[in-house]
Design a protein around this motif. Structure first.
Motif, PDB file in Angstrom:
ATOM      1  N   LYS A  72      14.476  16.531 -21.684  1.00  0.00           N
ATOM      2  CA  LYS A  72      14.830  15.743 -23.076  1.00  0.00           C
ATOM      3  C   LYS A  72      14.881  16.564 -23.707  1.00  0.00           C
ATOM      4  CE  LYS A  72      14.957  10.235 -22.162  1.00  0.00           C
ATOM      5  NZ  LYS A  72      15.863  10.291 -23.452  1.00  0.00           N
ATOM      6  N   GLN A  73      13.614  17.458 -22.816  1.00  0.00           N
ATOM      7  CA  GLN A  73      13.137  18.667 -24.152  1.00  0.00           C
ATOM      8  C   GLN A  73      14.125  20.333 -23.245  1.00  0.00           C
ATOM      9  OE1 GLN A  73      11.105  18.537 -26.711  1.00  0.00           O
ATOM     10  NE2 GLN A  73      10.742  16.929 -26.502  1.00  0.00           N
ATOM     11  N   GLY A  74      14.983  20.014 -22.860  1.00  0.00           N
ATOM     12  CA  GLY A  74      16.331  21.159 -22.239  1.00  0.00           C
ATOM     13  C   GLY A  74      15.591  22.037 -20.716  1.00  0.00           C
ATOM     14  N   VAL A  75      14.948  21.152 -20.377  1.00  0.00           N
ATOM     15  CA  VAL A  75      13.577  22.141 -19.075  1.00  0.00           C
ATOM     16  C   VAL A  75      14.974  21.306 -18.412  1.00  0.00           C
ATOM     17  CG1 VAL A  75      12.244  22.728 -17.959  1.00  0.00           C
ATOM     18  CG2 VAL A  75      12.023  22.815 -20.379  1.00  0.00           C
ATOM     19  N   LYS A  76      15.502  21.813 -16.755  1.00  0.00           N
ATOM     20  CA  LYS A  76      15.827  21.230 -16.064  1.00  0.00           C
ATOM     21  C   LYS A  76      15.041  22.045 -15.135  1.00  0.00           C
ATOM     22  CE  LYS A  76      20.700  22.147 -18.272  1.00  0.00           C
ATOM     23  NZ  LYS A  76      21.701  22.026 -18.221  1.00  0.00           N
ATOM     24  N   LEU A  77      15.265  21.173 -13.915  1.00  0.00           N
ATOM     25  CA  LEU A  77      14.470  21.137 -12.259  1.00  0.00           C
ATOM     26  C   LEU A  77      15.452  20.872 -11.496  1.00  0.00           C
ATOM     27  CD1 LEU A  77      11.989  19.539 -14.461  1.00  0.00           C
ATOM     28  CD2 LEU A  77      10.789  20.016 -13.075  1.00  0.00           C
ATOM     29  N   LYS A  78      15.268  21.614 -10.831  1.00  0.00           N
ATOM     30  CA  LYS A  78      16.095  21.080  -8.727  1.00  0.00           C
ATOM     31  C   LYS A  78      15.225  20.715  -8.227  1.00  0.00           C
ATOM     32  CE  LYS A  78      19.625  23.181  -6.300  1.00  0.00           C
ATOM     33  NZ  LYS A  78      20.272  24.342  -5.710  1.00  0.00           N
ATOM     34  N   GLU A  79      15.179  19.123  -7.262  1.00  0.00           N
ATOM     35  CA  GLU A  79      14.067  19.531  -6.606  1.00  0.00           C
ATOM     36  C   GLU A  79      14.841  20.196  -4.914  1.00  0.00           C
ATOM     37  OE1 GLU A  79      12.853  15.741  -3.705  1.00  0.00           O
ATOM     38  OE2 GLU A  79      14.730  15.140  -5.785  1.00  0.00           O
ATOM     39  N   GLN A  80      13.598  20.326  -4.623  1.00  0.00           N
ATOM     40  CA  GLN A  80      14.057  21.147  -3.682  1.00  0.00           C
ATOM     41  C   GLN A  80      13.872  20.912  -2.373  1.00  0.00           C
ATOM     42  OE1 GLN A  80      10.990  24.760  -2.883  1.00  0.00           O
ATOM     43  NE2 GLN A  80      12.261  25.753  -2.209  1.00  0.00           N
ATOM     44  N   LYS A  81      14.982  20.703  -0.932  1.00  0.00           N
ATOM     45  CA  LYS A  81      14.655  19.679  -0.002  1.00  0.00           C
ATOM     46  C   LYS A  81      13.657  20.408   0.734  1.00  0.00           C
ATOM     47  CE  LYS A  81      19.284  17.846  -0.581  1.00  0.00           C
ATOM     48  NZ  LYS A  81      18.358  16.561  -0.283  1.00  0.00           N
ATOM     49  N   PRO A  82      12.226  19.692   1.387  1.00  0.00           N
ATOM     50  CA  PRO A  82      11.201  20.311   2.662  1.00  0.00           C
ATOM     51  C   PRO A  82      12.216  20.844   3.533  1.00  0.00           C
ATOM     52  CG  PRO A  82      11.617  18.105   2.194  1.00  0.00           C
ATOM     53  CD  PRO A  82      12.189  19.022   1.230  1.00  0.00           C
ATOM     54  N   GLY A  83      11.609  22.383   4.585  1.00  0.00           N
ATOM     55  CA  GLY A  83      12.009  23.147   4.922  1.00  0.00           C
ATOM     56  C   GLY A  83      11.414  21.972   6.477  1.00  0.00           C
ATOM     57  N   HIS A  84      12.116  22.294   7.678  1.00  0.00           N
ATOM     58  CA  HIS A  84      11.297  21.983   9.140  1.00  0.00           C
ATOM     59  C   HIS A  84      10.620  22.230   9.216  1.00  0.00           C
ATOM     60  CE1 HIS A  84      11.420  20.503  12.871  1.00  0.00           C
ATOM     61  NE2 HIS A  84      10.695  22.252  13.420  1.00  0.00           N
ATOM     62  N   VAL A  85       9.387  23.310   9.004  1.00  0.00           N
ATOM     63  CA  VAL A  85       8.160  23.254   8.862  1.00  0.00           C
ATOM     64  C   VAL A  85       7.235  22.311   7.571  1.00  0.00           C
ATOM     65  CG1 VAL A  85       5.658  24.883   8.626  1.00  0.00           C
ATOM     66  CG2 VAL A  85       8.343  25.869   9.720  1.00  0.00           C
ATOM     67  N   GLU A  86       7.864  22.349   6.806  1.00  0.00           N
ATOM     68  CA  GLU A  86       6.654  21.317   5.393  1.00  0.00           C
ATOM     69  C   GLU A  86       7.252  19.714   6.531  1.00  0.00           C
ATOM     70  OE1 GLU A  86       5.422  21.593   2.589  1.00  0.00           O
ATOM     71  OE2 GLU A  86       4.988  23.206   3.421  1.00  0.00           O
ATOM     72  N   LYS A  87       8.476  19.776   6.796  1.00  0.00           N
ATOM     73  CA  LYS A  87       9.042  18.284   7.080  1.00  0.00           C
ATOM     74  C   LYS A  87       8.016  17.601   8.213  1.00  0.00           C
ATOM     75  CE  LYS A  87      14.142  17.102   5.989  1.00  0.00           C
ATOM     76  NZ  LYS A  87      15.162  17.189   6.876  1.00  0.00           N
ATOM     77  N   LEU A  88       8.121  19.086   8.953  1.00  0.00           N
ATOM     78  CA  LEU A  88       6.689  18.536  10.002  1.00  0.00           C
ATOM     79  C   LEU A  88       5.651  18.930   9.763  1.00  0.00           C
ATOM     80  CD1 LEU A  88       7.072  18.599  13.629  1.00  0.00           C
ATOM     81  CD2 LEU A  88       6.432  20.693  13.152  1.00  0.00           C
ATOM     82  N   LYS A  89       4.780  19.420   9.353  1.00  0.00           N
ATOM     83  CA  LYS A  89       2.954  19.073   8.737  1.00  0.00           C
ATOM     84  C   LYS A  89       2.949  17.874   7.540  1.00  0.00           C
ATOM     85  CE  LYS A  89       2.029  22.507   6.095  1.00  0.00           C
ATOM     86  NZ  LYS A  89       2.474  24.311   4.951  1.00  0.00           N
ATOM     87  N   SER A  90       4.531  17.124   6.627  1.00  0.00           N
ATOM     88  CA  SER A  90       4.113  15.860   6.302  1.00  0.00           C
ATOM     89  C   SER A  90       4.393  15.335   7.073  1.00  0.00           C
ATOM     90  CB  SER A  90       5.018  15.905   5.300  1.00  0.00           C
ATOM     91  OG  SER A  90       5.314  14.888   5.128  1.00  0.00           O
ATOM     92  N   ILE A  91       5.283  14.424   8.367  1.00  0.00           N
ATOM     93  CA  ILE A  91       4.752  13.763   9.663  1.00  0.00           C
ATOM     94  C   ILE A  91       3.678  13.359  10.159  1.00  0.00           C
ATOM     95  CG2 ILE A  91       5.515  13.327  11.902  1.00  0.00           C
ATOM     96  CD1 ILE A  91       8.401  14.370  10.723  1.00  0.00           C
ATOM     97  N   LEU A  92       3.464  15.276  10.133  1.00  0.00           N
ATOM     98  CA  LEU A  92       1.585  14.938  11.026  1.00  0.00           C
ATOM     99  C   LEU A  92       0.562  14.814  10.262  1.00  0.00           C
ATOM    100  CD1 LEU A  92       2.169  18.302  13.113  1.00  0.00           C
ATOM    101  CD2 LEU A  92       1.910  15.589  13.504  1.00  0.00           C
ATOM    102  N   GLY A  93       1.122  14.782   8.758  1.00  0.00           N
ATOM    103  CA  GLY A  93      -0.546  14.619   7.503  1.00  0.00           C
ATOM    104  C   GLY A  93      -1.209  16.372   7.664  1.00  0.00           C
ATOM    105  N   ILE A  94      -1.143  16.908   7.988  1.00  0.00           N
ATOM    106  CA  ILE A  94      -1.774  18.345   8.180  1.00  0.00           C
ATOM    107  C   ILE A  94      -1.460  19.418   6.777  1.00  0.00           C
ATOM    108  CG2 ILE A  94      -2.109  18.256  10.625  1.00  0.00           C
ATOM    109  CD1 ILE A  94      -0.313  20.457  11.047  1.00  0.00           C
TER     110      ILE A  94
END
Length: 270
Positions: free
Chosen positions: A239-261
C-alpha cells in the motif's frame, strides 16, 4: 549492548570497524559495520526509551530480583525498529540497505517455529526464564520480542499512516509518549501502566491517532502482540508502493527446515 543512565556498554569485533582494525589492509564487512552502527543507534534510543520512559513495573527498578513486564515488545521491539530507521534518516545507510535490514529481520522471524507458540507479550514476561535461559528447544518455543517487536512497530507505523492518510505516523505516538511519560535530569518519567483496563500505551495511541482507530488497534493488538499471527507486512508495504516477491527456498534451505537445524560458515567450514 547495555544501556545505563548516562552511558552505554557496547561489545563488538574490532575487525568489523573501519578504523580500529590492526590490519590496515583489512576491509571491514559492510553488513557487520552496519550492525555495529545499528547497535549504537539502538542504545542511543534507550536514553529516552527505557531510561526515561519506563514500564511502571520497573519503578523502582530492583537489581536483586527479577523485574517482570509484558511490555518489552514495546521498549525493545520499538527501539529495534527505530535503530535502523535512525540510520536511514541520518544518511548512514540508503533506502536499499534499510529495506534489506528489514528483510533480514523478517526472514529471521519467519525461520523461528516458536513464533507460532509464543506471543511477544508472553515472550516479554518470560524473558527472565525463557528468552535468556535458552536451551535446545528455544527456537521451537520462543519468539524474539526484539525481532518480531520491530516488525510489529513497522506494521503499526504503516497502519497508522494508511488510516490517517499520511497525516500521522508512529513518530507522533512516540512523541506523545515522551511528553506524558518522559522526564529530564536524573529522574525517570511516570511509568506506563500495562493493565488491560487502563493500558497507558493504548490510551496514548488512541488519543494521538483518534478514537476511530480504537477497533483497528484492538484487532492489531489481539492478533500480533497478544496473539501469534504473522505480521502481514507484504500487504501493508504494498500500500506504500513497496513490492515484495516471495523467494522459494532452495534444496538446502528445505532440508535444513525439515531437520530443524541452523548452520553457519567459518573459514570454509560448516
Amino acid at each position: 549492548g547495555l544501556e545505563h543512565r548516562s552511558s552505554t556498554a557496547l561489545l563488538c569485533n574490532r575487525s568489523d570497524l573501519p578504523y580500529l582494525s590492526s590490519d590496515k589492509n583489512h576491509l571491514p564487512n559492510q553488513k557487520n559495520y552496519e550492525d555495529f552502527l545499528g547497535l549504537c543507534s539502538h542504545e542511543y534510543f534507550h536514553a529516552w526509551m527505557v531510561k526515561k520512559v519506563q514500564p511502571a513495573s520497573f519503578q523502582p527498578y530492583t537489581l536483586d530480583r527479577k523485574n517482570y513486564t509484558q511490555l518489552l515488545w514495546l521498549f525493545e521491539g520499538f527501539t529495534s525498529y527505530y535503530d535502523d530507521l535512525q540510520m536511514l534518516r541520518s544518511g548512514l545507510i540508503d533506502k536499499n540497505a534499510y529495506l534489506n535490514r528489514i528483510l533480514d529481520t523478517w526472514n529471521m522471524v519467519l525461520r523461528s517455529p516458536g513464533r507460532h507458540v509464543q506471543s511477544i507479550a508472553d515472550s516479554s514476561f518470560d524473558a527472565w526464564t525463557k528468552y535468556y535461559q535458552s536451551d535446545e528447544n528455544t527456537p521451537n518455543a520462543v519468539v524474539s520480542y526484539y525481532a518480531k517487536g520491530s516488525l510489529v512497530a513497522l506494521g503499526l507505523d504503516l497502519v497508522i499512516r494508511e488510516f490517517t492518510r499520511q497525516r500521522k505516523s508512529l513518530d507522533d505516538v512516540m512523541q506523545a509518549l515522551w511528553k506524558k511519560h518522559g522526564a529530564y535530569g536524573n529522574q525517570p518519567g511516570i511509568g506506563l501502566n500495562e493493565k488491560q483496563s487502563n493500558h497507558d500505551f493504548e490510551n496514548i495511541l488512541i488519543d494521538t491517532v483518534g478514537p476511530a482507530f480504537k477497533k483497528t488497534w484492538q484487532d492489531f493488538n489481539r492478533q500480533y502482540i497478544l496473539g501469534t499471527k504473522d505480521v502481514p507486512l507484504e500487504y501493508w508495504l504494498a500500500k506504500q508502493g513497496v513490492k515484495l516477491k516471495e523467494q522459494k527456498p532452495g534444496h538446502v534451505e528445505k532440508l535444513k527446515s525439515i531437520l530443524g537445524i541452523r548452520t553457519s560458515n567459518s573459514d570454509g567450514w560448516v
